[in-house]
Design a protein around this motif. Structure first.
Motif, short mmCIF file in Angstrom:
data_model
loop_
_atom_site.label_atom_id
_atom_site.label_comp_id
_atom_site.label_asym_id
_atom_site.label_seq_id
_atom_site.Cartn_x
_atom_site.Cartn_y
_atom_site.Cartn_z
N UNK B 291 0.87 -1.18 0.00
CA UNK B 291 0.00 0.00 0.00
C UNK B 291 0.90 1.23 0.00
N UNK B 292 1.25 1.68 -1.20
CA UNK B 292 2.21 2.78 -1.28
C UNK B 292 1.73 3.82 -2.28
N UNK B 293 2.65 4.46 -3.00
CA UNK B 293 2.25 5.58 -3.85
C UNK B 293 1.60 5.15 -5.16
N UNK B 294 1.81 3.90 -5.60
CA UNK B 294 1.12 3.53 -6.85
C UNK B 294 -0.34 3.19 -6.55
N UNK B 295 -1.08 2.92 -7.63
CA UNK B 295 -2.53 2.82 -7.52
C UNK B 295 -3.00 1.53 -6.86
N UNK B 296 -2.10 0.50 -6.83
CA UNK B 296 -2.61 -0.79 -6.42
C UNK B 296 -2.02 -1.31 -5.12
N UNK B 297 -2.74 -2.26 -4.51
CA UNK B 297 -2.20 -3.03 -3.40
C UNK B 297 -2.83 -4.41 -3.45
N UNK B 298 -2.07 -5.41 -2.94
CA UNK B 298 -2.56 -6.79 -2.96
C UNK B 298 -2.02 -7.52 -1.74
N UNK B 299 -2.82 -8.46 -1.25
CA UNK B 299 -2.35 -9.35 -0.18
C UNK B 299 -3.06 -10.68 -0.34
N UNK B 300 -2.92 -11.54 0.62
CA UNK B 300 -3.47 -12.89 0.52
C UNK B 300 -4.97 -12.92 0.42
N UNK B 301 -5.68 -11.85 0.81
CA UNK B 301 -7.14 -11.92 0.79
C UNK B 301 -7.74 -11.21 -0.41
N UNK B 302 -7.03 -10.27 -1.03
CA UNK B 302 -7.65 -9.59 -2.18
C UNK B 302 -6.74 -8.54 -2.79
#
Lengths: 157, 325
Positions: B291-302
């Motif tokens: 969860x940083x400056x680019x538009x996306x984030x991902x983890x094990x749940x979604x």
């Protein structure tokens, strides 16, 4: 008894078949025919062919021909051929203007231009080709052996 | 019948004018035209009369049809679809059924509508009534239409994704006489109504007309998400077996007027699968999982991708991979 009467009646019927009756009693024969008018255009010239009406649809022009023949030994006078116009047929303008016609079922006769009809509101109007109910031809004298034909043209409505 | 009425005229001279209701399409197919002439004469001072033979010909069926749109202008279409209305008139002289076809792809279209149904207005109220009007399945003709009568035909359409307000489209409804079509004069022996032949009339026994659609989404933009998946198994195939990699692709499309703000596409990792770290991408460009400056984030749940403000007509594709456990 019943069967015998039936046989006798049949025999009488055979001896007076229509053809024989006509030959014996009628000095004139009438033969009716229908032809389909087909207009053919070739090199700018239009000619009308008469063909047997195998397929006829609304808008087609039919020619109603009646041939007559004095087959007797005597001269026939005041010979008038009357042809009722079928309901589905409208007499062409040419035939309606040329022939002696009736627009009231054969009661009054004359040239189309001299005839009138009364419309639904009671107004007297000049008669038109589509009002023609009958056409007729008059021949003053048919000597024995005289034969010919008369015809009118109509359009299938 | 016709014959009899004329005999009446000839013999008792009943005047009966205008008694024949003429159809615009002409005499009904199967009608007999009968002709008999009569002659009267004088012979030896006595009157005589003779009838001719009677000649009968039967009127054949002429096949003619016209198709006209009944919509006064372009019909507005939105996400709920639209109904176009046509009339199909039997211009022939016999009862005839018609085969209907719809062509959605017309030159100059901004989009091609999806045809959802073709129906006949069975209660003649001019309005499509779902459940009561007759739906014509492909290959089924209309019910028989009497000469001079018209059928009202409805063409139901839906709007494919990605359109914006004022996008226009046309489609063509064609009706063909079920007996047959062809060059005028082509005849079908013995197939006419009333027992005669059927003959192709001046219309070629077919006709068509265009109906027009215009997109009107009511001012508010519409977001459509379309998700698809491709599978690559460890053996070079496409079976979703353990170890297979599933690539999900989510197409986000905005249609209508204006733009949408704060548009975020998010998706859960399906049960029985594991997110492949570092696989998140937006419009083919990689995004980090953090969860940083680019538009996306991902983890094990979604996964979640923030698209921000998106104007109508634009689309974005979010992709990520999972491995089947």
């Amino acid at each position: 008894m019943k069967n015998m009467t039936f046989t006798a009646a049949l025999l009488v019927a055979c001896f007076t078949s229509p053809a024989m009756a006509q030959a014996a009693e009628r000095p004139v024969t009438l033969d009716s025919d229908m032809k389909l008018e087909r207009i053919v255009e070739e090199n700018g010239n239009r000619t009308t062919l008469l063909v047997d009406p195998e397929v006829v649809v609304p808008g087609d022009r039919l020619q109603f021909v009646t041939r007559y023949n004095n087959v007797g030994n005597e001269t026939v006078n005041d010979f008038v051929i009357t042809n009722p116009v079928p309901n589905s047929i409208r007499v062409t303008d040419d035939s309606a203007n040329e022939l002696e016609v009736s627009v009231d079922g054969g009661v009054n006769w004359g040239k189309l231009a001299d005839l009138t009809v009364t419309d639904e509101e009671g107004v007297v109007q000049p008669a038109g080709a589509d009002d023609v109910t009958h056409v007729r031809w008059s021949i003053a004298e048919l000597v024995p052996g005289a034969a010919g034909q008369v015809q009118y043209s109509g359009i299938v409505e | 019948m016709i014959k009899n009425s004329h005999y009446l005229l000839a013999t008792v001279a009943v005047v009966s004018l205008g008694a024949t209701p003429a159809l615009a399409a002409g005499v009904l197919a199967g009608t007999d035209i009968e002709n008999t002439a009569t002659a009267t004469y004088q012979i030896g001072g006595s009157p005589g009369a003779v009838d001719s033979n009677t000649v009968t010909i039967r009127v054949d069926e002429v096949l003619n049809v016209s198709v006209t749109t009944l919509d006064s202008g372009s019909v507005a279409i939105d996400g709920t679809g639209a109904v176009l209305t046509f009339s199909v008139t039997n211009e022939g002289n016999g009862p005839e059924a018609f085969d209907l076809t719809v062509l959605e792809s017309i030159g100059g279209n901004d989009f091609n509508a999806n045809v959802t149904f073709v129906a006949v207005d069975t209660n003649n109220n001019g309005i499509y009534d779902p459940g009561s009007d007759l739906i014509l399945t492909t290959g089924v003709s209309t019910p028989s239409v009497d000469p001079d009568d018209a059928l009202t035909v409805f063409v139901g359409v839906s709007l494919p994704g990605g359109q914006t307000d004022s996008d226009a489209s046309q489609l063509r409804l064609t009706a063909e006489a079920a007996t047959g079509t062809g060059a005028p004069g082509t005849s079908f022996a013995g197939q006419g109504a009333g027992g005669g032949d059927a003959v192709v009339g001046a219309t070629g026994a077919d006709d068509d007309d265009l109906g027009a659609l215009i997109v009107s989404l009511g001012g508010s933009p519409l977001v459509a998400l379309t998700k698809s998946a491709t599978v690559a198994d460890p053996f070079g195939g496409t079976q979703p077996i353990p170890g297979a990699i599933v690539t999900y692709s989510i197409l986000a499309t905005v249609s209508g007027t204006g733009s949408v703000d704060l548009l975020t596409v998010s998706d859960a990792i399906p049960a029985g699968t594991t997110y492949v770290p570092g696989s998140l991408a937006l419009d083919s460009g990689s995004l980090t999982d953090a969860a940083d400056t680019d538009a996306g984030e991902a983890n094990g749940s979604g996964i979640s991708v923030d698209l921000g403000s998106v104007t109508s007509g634009a689309s974005h594709t979010v992709e990520f991979d999972v491995e089947v456990n």
